[in-house]
Write an enzyme that holds these catalytic residues in place. Structure first.
Site, PDB file in Angstrom:
ATOM      1  N   ALA B  44       0.826  -1.199   0.000  1.00  0.00           N
ATOM      2  CA  ALA B  44       0.000   0.000   0.000  1.00  0.00           C
ATOM      3  C   ALA B  44       0.871   1.265   0.000  1.00  0.00           C
ATOM      4  CB  ALA B  44      -0.937  -0.009   1.203  1.00  0.00           C
ATOM      5  N   HIS B 266      -6.420 -17.786  10.385  1.00  0.00           N
ATOM      6  CA  HIS B 266      -6.112 -18.652   9.253  1.00  0.00           C
ATOM      7  C   HIS B 266      -6.057 -20.087   9.741  1.00  0.00           C
ATOM      8  CE1 HIS B 266      -4.254 -20.246   5.697  1.00  0.00           C
ATOM      9  NE2 HIS B 266      -4.359 -19.094   5.105  1.00  0.00           N
ATOM     10  N   ARG B 330     -12.160 -19.827   5.480  1.00  0.00           N
ATOM     11  CA  ARG B 330     -11.215 -19.808   6.597  1.00  0.00           C
ATOM     12  C   ARG B 330     -11.865 -19.814   7.971  1.00  0.00           C
ATOM     13  NH1 ARG B 330      -6.893 -15.326   4.246  1.00  0.00           N
ATOM     14  NH2 ARG B 330      -6.090 -16.721   2.645  1.00  0.00           N
ATOM     15  N   LEU B 441      -3.550  -8.346  -1.127  1.00  0.00           N
ATOM     16  CA  LEU B 441      -2.534  -7.785  -2.018  1.00  0.00           C
ATOM     17  C   LEU B 441      -3.221  -6.887  -3.036  1.00  0.00           C
ATOM     18  CD1 LEU B 441      -0.340 -10.976  -2.599  1.00  0.00           C
ATOM     19  CD2 LEU B 441      -0.119  -9.217  -0.852  1.00  0.00           C
TER      20      LEU B 441
HETATM   21  C1  LIG Z   1       2.096 -15.082   5.966  1.00  0.00           C
HETATM   22  C2  LIG Z   1       1.123 -14.235   5.223  1.00  0.00           C
HETATM   23  C3  LIG Z   1       0.692 -14.608   3.952  1.00  0.00           C
HETATM   24  C4  LIG Z   1      -0.207 -13.826   3.249  1.00  0.00           C
HETATM   25  N1  LIG Z   1      -0.597 -14.224   2.000  1.00  0.00           N
HETATM   26  C5  LIG Z   1      -1.435 -13.445   1.287  1.00  0.00           C
HETATM   27  C6  LIG Z   1      -1.817 -13.817  -0.038  1.00  0.00           C
HETATM   28  O1  LIG Z   1      -1.412 -14.845  -0.558  1.00  0.00           O
HETATM   29  N2  LIG Z   1      -2.646 -13.007  -0.721  1.00  0.00           N
HETATM   30  C7  LIG Z   1      -3.117 -11.845  -0.179  1.00  0.00           C
HETATM   31  O2  LIG Z   1      -3.848 -11.135  -0.870  1.00  0.00           O
HETATM   32  N3  LIG Z   1      -2.763 -11.463   1.075  1.00  0.00           N
HETATM   33  C8  LIG Z   1      -1.944 -12.233   1.816  1.00  0.00           C
HETATM   34  N4  LIG Z   1      -1.590 -11.839   3.087  1.00  0.00           N
HETATM   35  C9  LIG Z   1      -2.029 -10.542   3.613  1.00  0.00           C
HETATM   36  C10 LIG Z   1      -1.195  -9.405   3.019  1.00  0.00           C
HETATM   37  O3  LIG Z   1       0.135  -9.818   2.864  1.00  0.00           O
HETATM   38  C11 LIG Z   1      -1.175  -8.160   3.874  1.00  0.00           C
HETATM   39  O4  LIG Z   1      -2.452  -7.848   4.288  1.00  0.00           O
HETATM   40  C12 LIG Z   1      -0.647  -6.968   3.077  1.00  0.00           C
HETATM   41  O5  LIG Z   1       0.563  -7.286   2.483  1.00  0.00           O
HETATM   42  C13 LIG Z   1      -0.514  -5.736   3.923  1.00  0.00           C
HETATM   43  O6  LIG Z   1       0.132  -4.725   3.177  1.00  0.00           O
HETATM   44  P1  LIG Z   1       0.278  -3.256   3.717  1.00  0.00           P
HETATM   45  O7  LIG Z   1       0.997  -2.500   2.670  1.00  0.00           O
HETATM   46  O8  LIG Z   1      -1.041  -2.760   4.147  1.00  0.00           O
HETATM   47  O9  LIG Z   1       1.158  -3.354   5.037  1.00  0.00           O
HETATM   48  P2  LIG Z   1       2.604  -3.995   5.337  1.00  0.00           P
HETATM   49  O10 LIG Z   1       3.140  -4.744   4.203  1.00  0.00           O
HETATM   50  O11 LIG Z   1       2.481  -4.670   6.644  1.00  0.00           O
HETATM   51  O12 LIG Z   1       3.546  -2.736   5.487  1.00  0.00           O
HETATM   52  C14 LIG Z   1       3.573  -1.930   6.617  1.00  0.00           C
HETATM   53  C15 LIG Z   1       4.628  -0.878   6.433  1.00  0.00           C
HETATM   54  O13 LIG Z   1       4.459   0.104   7.406  1.00  0.00           O
HETATM   55  C16 LIG Z   1       5.664   0.382   8.067  1.00  0.00           C
HETATM   56  N5  LIG Z   1       5.312   0.818   9.403  1.00  0.00           N
HETATM   57  C17 LIG Z   1       4.412   0.268  10.259  1.00  0.00           C
HETATM   58  N6  LIG Z   1       4.329   1.005  11.373  1.00  0.00           N
HETATM   59  C18 LIG Z   1       5.176   2.038  11.213  1.00  0.00           C
HETATM   60  C19 LIG Z   1       5.530   3.148  12.022  1.00  0.00           C
HETATM   61  N7  LIG Z   1       4.958   3.373  13.207  1.00  0.00           N
HETATM   62  N8  LIG Z   1       6.462   4.003  11.560  1.00  0.00           N
HETATM   63  C20 LIG Z   1       7.048   3.817  10.343  1.00  0.00           C
HETATM   64  N9  LIG Z   1       6.730   2.789   9.537  1.00  0.00           N
HETATM   65  C21 LIG Z   1       5.813   1.925   9.970  1.00  0.00           C
HETATM   66  C22 LIG Z   1       6.466  -0.874   7.967  1.00  0.00           C
HETATM   67  O14 LIG Z   1       7.827  -0.580   8.074  1.00  0.00           O
HETATM   68  C23 LIG Z   1       6.061  -1.368   6.587  1.00  0.00           C
HETATM   69  O15 LIG Z   1       6.869  -0.735   5.629  1.00  0.00           O
HETATM   70  C24 LIG Z   1      -0.703 -12.637   3.816  1.00  0.00           C
HETATM   71  C25 LIG Z   1      -0.281 -12.260   5.086  1.00  0.00           C
HETATM   72  C26 LIG Z   1       0.595 -13.060   5.797  1.00  0.00           C
HETATM   73  C27 LIG Z   1       0.947 -12.674   7.187  1.00  0.00           C
END
Ligand SMILES: Cc1cc2nc3c(=O)[nH]c(=O)nc-3n(C[C@H](O)[C@H](O)[C@H](O)COP(=O)(O)OP(=O)(O)OC[C@H]3O[C@@H](n4cnc5c(N)ncnc54)[C@H](O)[C@@H]3O)c2cc1C
Ligand code: FES
Lengths: 268, 637
Positions: B44, B266, B330, B441
């Site tokens: 994101a 999960h 799930r 994703l």
């Molecule tokens: C093991 C696993 C497998 C998964 N498989 C799938 C799948 O196959 N398909 C699917 O669609 N989804 C899947 N998911 C879910 C999906 O991966 C996540 O929901 C998604 O990637 C979250 O993305 P995001 O960008 O919102 O946050 P994140 O990728 O968690 O990124 C968070 C970011 O914020 C930063 N951050 C956080 N707090 C702070 C702070 N206070 N100060 C500065 N930086 C901060 C971190 O450094 C990081 O860069 C899976 C999740 C897991 C755990």
């Protein structure tokens, strides 16, 4: 089982650092290596000693955050395994293990087992990408990629950027890391337009970051947790030469300059 | 407070188009004059930061890892959905929309979900162009698979590393902008507070994790893509660093928190092996395509699995759900695993596991086929447990995985604080009470590449923003606040480590606000949490100082926030007198033991307003209307 650990302790970049000896008496076979360090740290905290700093995040072998030298081997004795995925059942009672941070000029030690790998990001920033501005893309199936190319590209793209290759290389060369990125992008049709400029820029930046040169020793491949093949280095060298002979490497004629310019906000 | 979702009305197919047309634009020369803060570099945040920079905005980007490439998104395995209908198997934007609304158990906003399904097709195009090495067929075309019980093949994947490859795509786009000087990147920097001036988000306070320096950064808008809060439970499939601090502190500054109790469990994770356990590892859901789930019929049957004859095994999912069998969603799979373990029929040393057995599939298809399909998962399982799943059944158990809840956002992804945008798992927007596989994703990238870069212009074009600098009292106040909290944590010098408190909190939550919840249990948890929190604040032991890398201090700040969020989670779970999606209240079930929704009374988003630590939060409701997909009882019998 009981494990004896000799761990590099260094308060900060300016501290000289030293090895310290610890015993972890109650190691369970099922623990991961990092869980053993957690147990040690809990113990240290209980004794009012500062816990050992080590990098980690996913603990699933994919984020590339963890890693240290275990008895001189990056990520320890199991092939194709990051430190977080290494389990204690591969060790035996009474084992003595020496843990040290990655050692390379381009990766200064931050504290204990933590190093600064910012140089890797800067290698990518100068050219390790395909310039595809959001919104410009044609339909996904408009670009056909032969399956074997896609597979080879994926093999290289599996790199997690942990830095084990650099740490293990006697020259502290980043060639496996760069080769992996260049192969990932250079094998795909989308990556062709910038192919030679990309390699020229990354190689120049590697020099600026003071990574060493590659002398084909192969230690990097041996410790790579994702088993990236040396082939990617050969491919990089080929592209580099081809780019310089044909002048195509100069596509980005600002490559040298870019490499000298401090990147805004990124740590130097 | 009136919650205006700004969701467009009229025909759903053209809502996003019409909305986009009505949004004001910022001309290219003026974009240069604006600075936008993006916290988070996952799918994101990373995609948003790169795209905003491409548009010409000045971007300041932050993450707590040592590199933006390591955000937790990297760990996603299975794949990403898109309504391309490349298989010609009846998929369409409308079907993906329909599946997502139904899968979310009718607790999401139709307009948002439809837009998500529409944009899904652009995401794949964009990622291919960036060089994401998606799986291909021999012809060179993109390959697909069906995932998470979907009846069409709409999931795109890159081996078992889809999240990694998508994130590298976004990361490389981001690095390109860093190289071009358009993004100022701050790795190893943690956001610890939000600066709000005249009701508008104008910046953040950060702590440099290496030097301990506390600093303010000012901008015209702030974007949070900081991920989910599953780590509240201590043991989860999330990365160790995943936390709620950024969204929680924004919540304390006025952003409403929506549906906190919607957490996803999960069903197929490697079970806990001991007290030292630090996290749980997910085994891809795809394993349920061929594996059969069972436990012994008899309680406490400790024989090795292959000595248990067929007629003494209970393939409970196949028995209870003959048409979906092992492929039930799930939440259903997870609850059933808990139920059989609660009956004392769980397996393994702890009794908290069920078998996932490939014996029959291996007999039917041969070992080589199974290896081809799941080889790397089997290797991973063996690496962690030391057992060979080709020979003995896997042992699996449910674990906390994903947070559907998050900060409330409108259709523009803006929170209740003007100029504060929230993307990805950190917001509550698209998954209702239950997320479908391969949709997180998709949502993260939709938000970052395509939604926010369109909607944020409108705010910047129409809002009068005074010039502010670091001497502004609000900036000073936020900095002081952060400094004080840091100092307070360091000064306690109590007796127990941060982890031990986190573990204690996690256990309580898992027990009383995990897979199944009751009013009584929730009330108990609510009576315990404040007491635990007080103990934490008077007894936690954080060694070292604040002027250098101090990992205990980082954790302490995050756990302190978890203690507050935990209370809100239980309050929300207690107030929602129904079962839906990931929220299962034992009092509200059908005679067959399935979740019983109460659409009459609970068809709304519960958005909570912070009223001070320990004070009851105030509930605001955003009613949900379903014009296209009409609520029905989910049934998988
Ligand atoms: C093991 C696993 C497998 C998964 N498989 C799938 C799948 O196959 N398909 C699917 O669609 N989804 C899947 N998911 C879910 C999906 O991966 C996540 O929901 C998604 O990637 C979250 O993305 P995001 O960008 O919102 O946050 P994140 O990728 O968690 O990124 C968070 C970011 O914020 C930063 N951050 C956080 N707090 C702070 C702070 N206070 N100060 C500065 N930086 C901060 C971190 O450094 C990081 O860069 C899976 C999740 C897991 C755990
Ligand atoms: S912690 Fe992520 S690879 Fe080891």
């Amino acid at each position: 089982m009981r494990i004896v650990l000799h761990i590099w302790r260094q308060r900060n970049a300016n501290d000289k650092g030293r090895m310290a000896r610890y015993e972890v008496p109650n190691v369970n076979q099922e623990m991961s290596f990092l869980e053993m360090l957690d147990v040690l740290n809990e113990d240290l905290i209980a004794r009012n000693e500062e816990p050992v700093a080590f990098d980690h995040d996913c603990r699933e072998g994919i984020c590339g955050m963890c890693g240290c030298m275990v008895n001189g081997v990056a990520h320890g004795p199991q092939p194709g395994t990051t430190l977080c995925q290494l389990h204690m059942r591969h060790f035996k009672d009474g084992d003595e293990l020496y843990l040290e941070p990655w050692r390379a000029r381009a990766f200064p030690v931050v504290k204990d087992l933590v190093v600064d790998r910012g140089a890797f990001d800067r290698l990518v920033a100068v050219g390790g990408f395909i310039s595809a501005t959001t919104g410009c893309a044609p339909d996904g199936n408009a670009i056909l990629v032969p399956k074997e190319k896609a597979e080879l590209s994926m093999d290289a793209a599996a790199c997690i950027g942990c830095g084990a290759c650099v740490a293990m290389c006697p020259n502290a060369s980043a060639s496996l890391f760069m080769g992996a990125k260049l192969a990932h992008l250079g094998l795909l049709p989308q990556g062709q337009p910038e192919r030679y400029g990309r390699v020229a820029a990354m190689v120049a930046q590697a020099k600026a970051e003071r990574f060493g040169a590659c002398t084909n020793i192969g230690e990097c491949e041996a410790v790579c947790p994702k088993e990236i093949k040396l082939e990617v280095i050969a491919r990089m060298n080929r592209d580099f030469l081809k780019g310089s002979w044909t002048g195509r490497g100069a596509l980005r004629d600002d490559a040298e300059e870019v490499s000298k310019k401090p990147l805004a906000g990124s740590r130097r | 407070m009136e919650l205006d979702s700004k969701a467009p009305t009229g025909p759903i197919e053209t809502r996003w188009d019409r909305h986009r047309f009505n949004l004001k634009l910022v001309n290219p020369a003026n974009k240069r004059k604006h600075t936008i803060i993006v916290v988070g570099t996952g799918l994101a945040g990373g995609s948003a930061a790169a795209t905003l920079a491409e548009l010409g905005y000045n971007v300041k980007c932050f993450c707590f890892q040592d590199s933006p490439r390591r955000a937790h998104s990297i760990a996603a395995q299975g794949g990403i959905n898109a309504a391309k209908n490349y298989r010609n198997d009846g998929d369409s934007i409308y079907r993906l929309f329909y599946d997502t609304v139904k899968g979310g158990d009718f607790r999401s906003r139709e307009s948002n979900v439809y837009r998500l399904a529409q944009i899904s097709v652009n995401i794949i195009d964009q990622c291919v162009a960036q060089g994401v090495p998606f799986a291909r067929e021999y012809s060179g075309y993109l390959d697909n698979r069906s995932f998470g019980g979907a009846q069409v093949s709409r999931t795109f994947y890159a081996r078992g590393q889809t999240g990694q490859q998508l994130l590298l795509g976004a990361y490389q786009a981001l690095e390109r902008q860093i190289g071009a000087g358009q993004v100022e990147m701050h790795p190893r920097t943690e956001m610890l507070d939000l600066i709000v001036i005249d009701g508008k988000a104008r910046g953040i306070v950060t702590r440099d994790l290496l030097t301990g320096k506390i600093e303010s950064h000012l901008a015209e808008a702030v974007v949070l893509g900081t991920g989910g809060y599953g780590n509240l439970y201590y043991l989860s499939t999330n990365a160790k660093g995943s936390n709620a601090t950024a969204i929680w502190r924004a919540h304390k500054r006025g952003a409403l928190f929506a549906n906190p109790c919607f957490t996803q469990i999960h069903p197929t994770c490697i079970p806990v092996s001991g007290e030292y356990q630090s996290k749980l590892t997910l085994m891809s859901e795809s394993l349920r395509n061929d594996g059969r789930v069972w436990v012994p019929l008899k309680k406490g049957d400790k024989r090795p699995p292959y000595q248990i004859p067929e007629n003494e095994r209970d393939y409970y999912l196949e028995r209870r759900y003959p048409s979906f069998g092992n492929l039930v969603p799930r939440d259903v799979a997870s609850r059933n695993a808990k139920a059989v373990c609660d009956e004392g029929r769980g397996v393994g040393e702890s009794g908290l596991a069920v078998f996932l057995d490939f014996r029959d599939a291996i007999e039917r298809l041969g070992k080589h086929v199974i290896r081809e399909r799941y080889g790397n998962l089997f290797d991973m399982y063996q690496r962690i447990t030391g057992e060979d799943p080709y020979e003995v059944p896997m042992r699996i158990y449910p674990a906390i995985h994903y947070a559907m809840g998050g900060l409330w956002v409108d259709y523009n992804l803006m929170s209740t604080i003007a100029g504060l945008y929230v993307l990805g798992e950190a917001n509550f927007s698209d998954h209702g009470a239950n997320r479908l596989g391969a949709s997180a994703l998709m949502q993260g990238l939709a938000d970052g590449y395509f939604v926010l870069p369109n909607t944020i212009n409108d705010y910047l074009a129409t809002t009068k923003l005074e010039k502010v600098d670091a001497s502004h009292p609000a900036v000073r106040e936020a900095e002081t606040q952060v400094t004080c909290v840091t100092k307070r944590l360091l000064d306690i010098r109590g007796t127990r480590s941060v982890d031990s408190y986190h573990r204690e909190l996690g256990k309580l939550l898992w027990e009383y606000c995990g897979m199944a919840r009751t009013a009584e249990g929730l009330k108990y948890a609510l009576s315990k949490i404040p007491e635990m929190r007080e103990r934490f604040w008077s007894d936690v032991k954080v060694l070292g100082n604040g002027e250098e890398l101090n990992q205990s201090l980082e954790k302490a700040g995050r756990v302190a926030d978890f203690f507050e969020l935990a209370e809100l989670l239980c309050i929300d779970a207690l107030h929602r007198n129904e079962s839906c999606g990931g929220h299962f209240r034992e009092e509200y079930q059908t005679p067959e033991g399935e979740a019983a929704r109460d659409d009459q009374n609970y068809s709304y988003v519960a958005a909570w307003e912070f009223r001070g630590v320990g004070n009851p939060p105030e509930l605001h409701q955003e009613p949900l209307e379903f014009e296209y997909v009409h609520p029905t009882q989910r049934s998988y019998k």
